[in-house]
Write an enzyme that holds these catalytic residues in place. Structure first.
Site, PDB file in Angstrom:
ATOM      1  CG  HIS A 193      -0.440  -0.111   2.523  1.00 26.09           C
ATOM      2  ND1 HIS A 193      -1.056  -0.793   3.542  1.00 26.09           N
ATOM      3  CD2 HIS A 193       0.687   0.427   3.067  1.00 26.09           C
ATOM      4  CE1 HIS A 193      -0.337  -0.668   4.645  1.00 26.09           C
ATOM      5  NE2 HIS A 193       0.718   0.069   4.384  1.00 26.09           N
ATOM      6  CG  HIS A 211       0.566   4.434   7.612  1.00 28.08           C
ATOM      7  ND1 HIS A 211      -0.517   3.876   6.979  1.00 28.08           N
ATOM      8  CD2 HIS A 211       1.624   3.650   7.316  1.00 28.08           C
ATOM      9  CE1 HIS A 211      -0.139   2.787   6.321  1.00 28.08           C
ATOM     10  NE2 HIS A 211       1.154   2.623   6.507  1.00 28.08           N
ATOM     11  CG  HIS A 265       8.752  -1.006   3.129  1.00 23.56           C
ATOM     12  ND1 HIS A 265       7.932  -2.051   3.469  1.00 23.56           N
ATOM     13  CD2 HIS A 265       8.095   0.109   3.552  1.00 23.56           C
ATOM     14  CE1 HIS A 265       6.835  -1.595   4.058  1.00 23.56           C
ATOM     15  NE2 HIS A 265       6.916  -0.282   4.140  1.00 23.56           N
ATOM     16  CD  GLU A 315       3.441  -1.443   6.269  1.00 24.34           C
ATOM     17  OE1 GLU A 315       3.241  -0.290   6.668  1.00 24.34           O
ATOM     18  OE2 GLU A 315       3.482  -1.734   5.051  1.00 24.34           O
TER      19      GLU A 315
END
Ligand SMILES: [Fe+2]
Length: 311
Positions: free
Chosen positions: A12, A59, A193, A240
């Site tokens: 996302h 977030h 990431h 995530e």
């Protein structure tokens, strides 16, 4: 009875949303990314779910560090896009499904899964970017969405096993809902990431691809991955990926992988995407009859041939 007809997972990456909003999707850098979702949009147009249950993480848009629920279930009638610093994204307001959401809350809580009920919430790129990738940019989203937010921003996040078991509890809840609804579950985030620190920009394609393989074939192996292993192998934000295990837990043990896409990079992130359907033989048995596969994607599934794109 409601039933889960498929699971979809997708990164996302916020920069994907910015590329859509700033009309950069045809630029060579972004075209490579968006091309990987063309078949997915075709698949989704045929699947036509009645409801999407979308697993994502907030977030610090809806929940500040003052209060971070481990699992939060969106039970509102609608969820406006959040302002993440540049104004709300120009995407439709997400319409919820309060009846099914309330049923899920009751089912999973009485199943001893203490989820936080949220009756007012804005949704950020974690939810809206996967919606764009699978549904494009319509004026209104084509079906209601039940957001399920998972804490992966403040230590400690839930374990992969706990996420998988939440998926199981969600499936049980959906299958006990009396209305005949076709539900698709999204797991979002990842893949590898890291956005800050000395290892910023870390991408581990080998880890990501093995994760995708096992998501289809051996998800229970993935439930044993510890937090430190995610961080070491997939970067700090690679955690995530536990959210993909909620999606996988919501499916049967045996699934057919009908599509996969993997590309590096998008912003500083590896982009992974997979579509899983219940194993055809089991699905046929449950339906009591064999249905003719519809469209190219279903024919591909019938041949047990997975469509994979990697760049
Ligand atoms: Fe994220």
């Amino acid at each position: 009875m409601a039933r889960i007809i498929a699971g979809v997972s997708s990164s996302h990456v916020p920069a994907i949303g910015a590329a859509i909003d700033n009309k950069q999707t045809e630029e060579p850098y972004w075209k490579r990314v968006f091309a990987g979702f063309e078949k997915s949009k075709e698949w989704m147009a045929q699947a036509k779910p009645d409801v999407v249950i979308l697993i994502y993480n907030d977030h610090a848009s809806a929940f500040s560090v003052e209060m971070v629920p481990t699992f939060a279930l969106g039970c509102a009638a609608e969820f406006p896009p959040a302002d993440e610093g540049w104004g709300p994204r120009p995407v439709p307001v997400v319409k919820g499904h309060p009846q099914l959401a309330a049923h899920i809350a009751q089912s999973v809580i009485l199943d001893e899964f203490d989820i936080t009920v949220v009756n007012k919430m804005e949704v950020d790129h974690g939810l809206t970017v996967p919606m764009n990738l699978l549904f494009g940019s319509p004026k209104e989203w084509p079906c209601p969405v039940i957001p399920v937010a998972v804490n992966v921003v403040l230590y400690p996040p839930p374990t992969g096993h706990r996420c998988f078991m939440l998926g199981r509890a969600i499936r049980k809840a959906v299958e006990s809902y009396p209305e005949d609804l076709r539900v698709v579950v999204f797991g979002t985030g990842g893949m590898s990431h890291q956005i800050s620190g000395p290892r910023a920009g870390l991408i581990n394609s080998k880890f990501d691809k093995a994760f995708l393989d096992n998501l289809t074939k051996d998800p229970k192996k993935l439930t044993r991955i510890q937090h430190l292993e995610y961080m070491r192998e997939a970067g700090a934000e690679g955690i995530e990926m536990v959210m993909w295990l909620v999606m996988r837990g919501a499916l049967e043990d045996k699934v057919d992988e009908v599509y996969r896409f993997y590309t590096v990079p998008a912003s500083n992130t590896a982009v992974g995407h997979i579509i899983l359907e219940p194993h055809r033989r089991a699905a046929k048995k449950a339906a009591g009859k064999a249905k003719k596969p519809a469209g190219k994607m279903k024919r591909a599934a019938a041949r047990a041939k997975v469509d994979r794109i990697s760049s």
